[in-house]
Each structure stands twice: as C-alpha cells, then as structure tokens.
Design an enzyme around this catalytic site. Structure first.
Site, PDB file in Angstrom:
ATOM      1  CB  ALA A 102      -0.908  -0.236   1.192  1.00 12.91           C
ATOM      2  CB  CYS A 123      -7.713  -5.761   5.437  1.00 17.48           C
ATOM      3  SG  CYS A 123      -6.572  -4.309   5.950  1.00 17.48           S
ATOM      4  CB  VAL A 138      16.163  -3.831   0.378  1.00 20.70           C
ATOM      5  CG1 VAL A 138      17.219  -2.626   0.842  1.00 20.70           C
ATOM      6  CG2 VAL A 138      15.628  -3.340  -1.061  1.00 20.70           C
TER       7      VAL A 138
END
Length: 462
Positions: free
Chosen positions: A12, A46, A84
């Site tokens: 998101a 969610c 990363v």
C-alpha cells in the site's frame, strides 16, 4: 539527468508513493524501481481472513494491481522476490538480494522511500517455529494457511488455536469456524480487543462463544507441543489445548531494522520518525506505512498504528511531494472497524484508559438502540459508547458494537473527534433519517445527548 527513486516495499504505502510520483514526473525525468521481497505486491492484507474463511474465492481477488500494470502502464520497475538487505546512505544505494535469480547487487538512488511495513509478533516460546504455526501478515501467509486447510483427508486439520484476540485474531477465529474446524481462542487479556473498553469487549467475547469458539481469556501462552516437526497443542499456565494448526494474531510492530541500521532516526514507538510530509531527518529519504510512527490528534502523542488506510494516505503524501507537489499527513484519531461473527465492531479516538493516560478526566455514556426504526423489518440492536472530557465536553472517543448496519456510524463520530467537537455541539448534527436506515433519533444523537447531559451534571465538579 534522470533522477532515481528507489522504493523498499511493494504494497500500500510503497506503491502509492511510486504511483503518485510517477503521475507527476515522467520516466525521462524520474526512474522508479520498487523492491518487494514477497511473491505478491499491491494486495489487501486486510482481506486475508476472508480468503481463509472462503468469502473471497481466491488470492487473485485480493490483488489491486498486477505487477505488469506497474511495469507496462506506469513505467515502475517492480521487482518481486527482491529483498533489500542494506541501506548505505553514504553510497546512496541499497543492497538487493534477488531470491529468484540467486544474485546480489547494489541499486543506486537519489530519493528513497522506506515502506517496509510491519512484522508480526511471534512469541519466543518453545515450539513456536513448528510446522503448522502460521503468522497472518502477508498474502503468502494466507496462501500457505489456505493450502493447509485444503490438505486432503486424512491429513486435513480438524482443530485450530488462535493466539491473540485483536482484530486479526478474531477475524481468523471466525474464518476457521467457517472452515469447519474446532476453534479455541487464547489471549492474555481479560477481554478480547484491547482497543475497546472492557464492557464493550465483553460483547465480542459473547459473540465468539455463540459461534462455538472456546474462549480462554486471562491466560498467557507458554509454549507449543510438537510431534514430527508439527504443532499438536498449545500450552498456557492453566491448560493444554489440542491444535492441528495455530494462527498467530498477536499484532505487529514496525519493521525498522533496515532504517535503524542505516542511521535513519527511530521514534519512541519504534516506528520511523517523519514530518507531516513523510520526510525523515535524512535528506532524500522518505518513509510511509506500518513502519512509521504518526501523531495522535487527541492524545497529542506519537503512535504506531498498522492500518491500510493510513499506509495509502502516507504513501500518497510522500509520492506527491517527491513528484514536486505538496501534501501532508496530519495524523490519526485511531478509527478502526471489523466484523466479528454477526457483530460489527468499531472504535475511534481514545478508550477510557487511553484518555486517562493522556491526562483527561472523562465521563462515559453507553446507549442501547437499534440500527433502524424499531418497527421496520431488520432492525438490529446496537450499543454505542461515548467518552468525553469532563470539563469541556469534548468528544474524546467512541465505540460501537452491534449487528448489521451499526459499525459505519463510527465515521460520523470519527469526524466529530477529528474536529474536536463537544457532545453538546453533536446533538445538533443534521443526520439523515428514514425508517429503513435509522430511528428518528439516530443512535449517535441519542448517545451525544445523554453524554452532554452527564457532562452538564458532572462537569467542573471536584
């Protein structure tokens, strides 16, 4: 010269930031590379309990945008299974482990967005790493749990234990009941949902028991028994509960290890500290989502709250600013909503305990009402609780537990909390009325009136 933006995190916050930056700056001006260590990006975490419970037909339904949309339509170089592992601020580069290709390399950046999200709390207890113990944080987690539930007989799980009675834990308990398992819920608190006052949480506990869930409150998990590398039981100080699988719903904490190791300032909540524009104290480094701390507009204190609504707004603000525009994220009031069995549960602002901790003296009022006019078919009961400052009458928080049609009224209350309205001011709100939608006196207005009357009686009295 083309500027380079690197985004760490492909959900998101990270992809909202990337998309907003791209909307304002073309590929010749800004090259964007986004790294996601998982197999999926841009999905609704969610929705995982609803995937597990069967209300959502498949994992693909939870994906908002497929990777090729970012690559082909938005010119965002989204790299999946690329983790990363280090941020070098002096070198202005990140170290990347490409799990699919099995190689490691450095990717340079001019601007960096850290959107590493949150990490699920996994108890450091005997057996916690056994097979069959699942976190519920990523879409990969949800898929793994779904596969376990769909194991052919005779190996299919028949019993489950959910550890933790927060939003995810309760939603998972319901999902597993829907799958036909015998479900137990264990939590160290005296009532489920610590984000509610105990009297409201008790309603949720009753709803779970009515669904057939065995609820064990005030008990702390002490370990997990395993056999052949798989979990078979969960132990508390009082009992041993059989479990073919365990779902951990103990919440999350900000994933800030990369940022902290690089020297990016971390706040007291353990979230990355940013300003209102989502800039960190390090030049050219931004942060957004579940990894940051934000500002609570009522308590006036920093908080770390993991919600997709916040992540999207924070990522949007960061991306607009990187793109040359101006946007800010002013803070939160802690609004959240969930569905537990037949009950809808919602809250905003502060609980009674949180208000006391923030230094407020409070008055509270609980009102029983219905979602529609009492004579209209389908009217269902609901309970609304308001918490106000004793001296000023300012609304500090609100909670709702009720049946269908109850929970979204929390949005009216969230706006009132956001704008620091008093309960007396709220009594004059011009809310809609028709029998199919509300009683002539909406539960919000009844609760506001009753709370205002209590403030008038008690306000200023020592």
């Amino acid at each position: 010269m083309t500027e380079r933006l690197v985004v760490i995190g492909g959900d998101a916050a990270g992809l909202s930031a990337a998309s907003q930056a791209r909307a304002r700056r073309g590929p010749r001006d800004l090259r964007i590379v986004a790294f996601e260590k998982g197999r999926h990006a841009s999905y609704s975490a969610c929705g995982i309990p609803y995937l597990v419970g069967g209300e959502v037909s498949g994992p693909q339904d939870l994906i908002a945008r497929r990777p090729e949309v970012f690559r082909d339509d938005l010119a965002i170089d989204l790299r999946l299974r690329s983790e990363v592992t280090e941020i070098d601020l002096d070198r202005r580069a990140v170290a990347v482990h490409d799990h699919q290709a099995g190689r490691r390399y450095w990717e340079p950046f001019d601007q960096l967005v850290i959107a590493t999200g949150g990490l699920p709390h996994r108890p450091d207890l005997p057996g916690a790493r056994a097979g069959g113990v699942y976190g519920v944080q990523t879409l990969d987690d949800g898929i793994a749990l779904l596969r376990a539930l769909e194991t052919p007989e005779p190996g299919r799980p028949r019993s489950a234990v959910v550890v933790g009675a927060g939003y995810i834990g309760l939603e998972m308990a319901e999902a597993l009941v829907r799958r036909g398992l015998e479900v137990s819920l264990i939590d160290a608190g005296e009532q489920p949902m610590g984000t509610l006052d105990p009297d409201m949480g008790a309603l949720v506990a009753d709803a779970l028991r009515g669904l057939g869930v065995k609820v064990f409150l005030g008990e702390r998990v002490e370990g997990f028994s395993e056999s052949g590398g798989r979990v078979v039981a969960v132990h508390t100080g009082s009992r041993r509960v059989r479990a073919d699988l365990v779902a951990l719903g103990l919440g999350t904490h900000p994933d800030t290890a990369l940022a902290e190791a690089a020297g990016v300032p971390i706040g007291g909540t353990r979230g990355i500290r940013t300003d209102r524009r989502m800039r960190t104290a390090t030049e050219g480094v931004w942060a957004a989502g579940d990894c940051v701390e934000t500002f609570h507009l009522v308590s006036r204190r920093p908080v770390a709250i993991a919600l997709g609504t916040h992540a999207n707004k924070q990522g949007r603000a960061a991306g607009i600013n990187i793109g040359g525009g101006y946007a800010s994220f002013p803070g939160v009031v802690g609004t959240a909503v969930s569905k537990i069995c037949e009950y809808e549960v919602a809250r905003t602002g502060l609980t009674t305990a949180e208000a006391a901790e923030a230094g407020f003296e409070t008055v509270e009022e609980v009102v029983e009402s219905t979602t529609r006019a009492g004579y209209y078919p389908g009217a269902r009961e609901m309970r609304t609780k308001l918490i106000a400052d004793r001296r000023t009458g300012r609304l500090l928080g609100a909670q709702i537990v009720g049946r269908e049609g109850a929970a979204k009224r929390i949005d009216v209350l969230a706006v009132a909390v956001w704008h620091a309205m008093t309960v007396e001011e709220m009594t004059g709100l011009d809310l809609s009325y028709a029998p199919p939608f509300a009683p002539v006196w909406d539960p919000v207005l009844i609760a506001a009136r009753k709370t205002a009357e209590r403030v008038e009686r008690l306000g200023g009295r020592d």
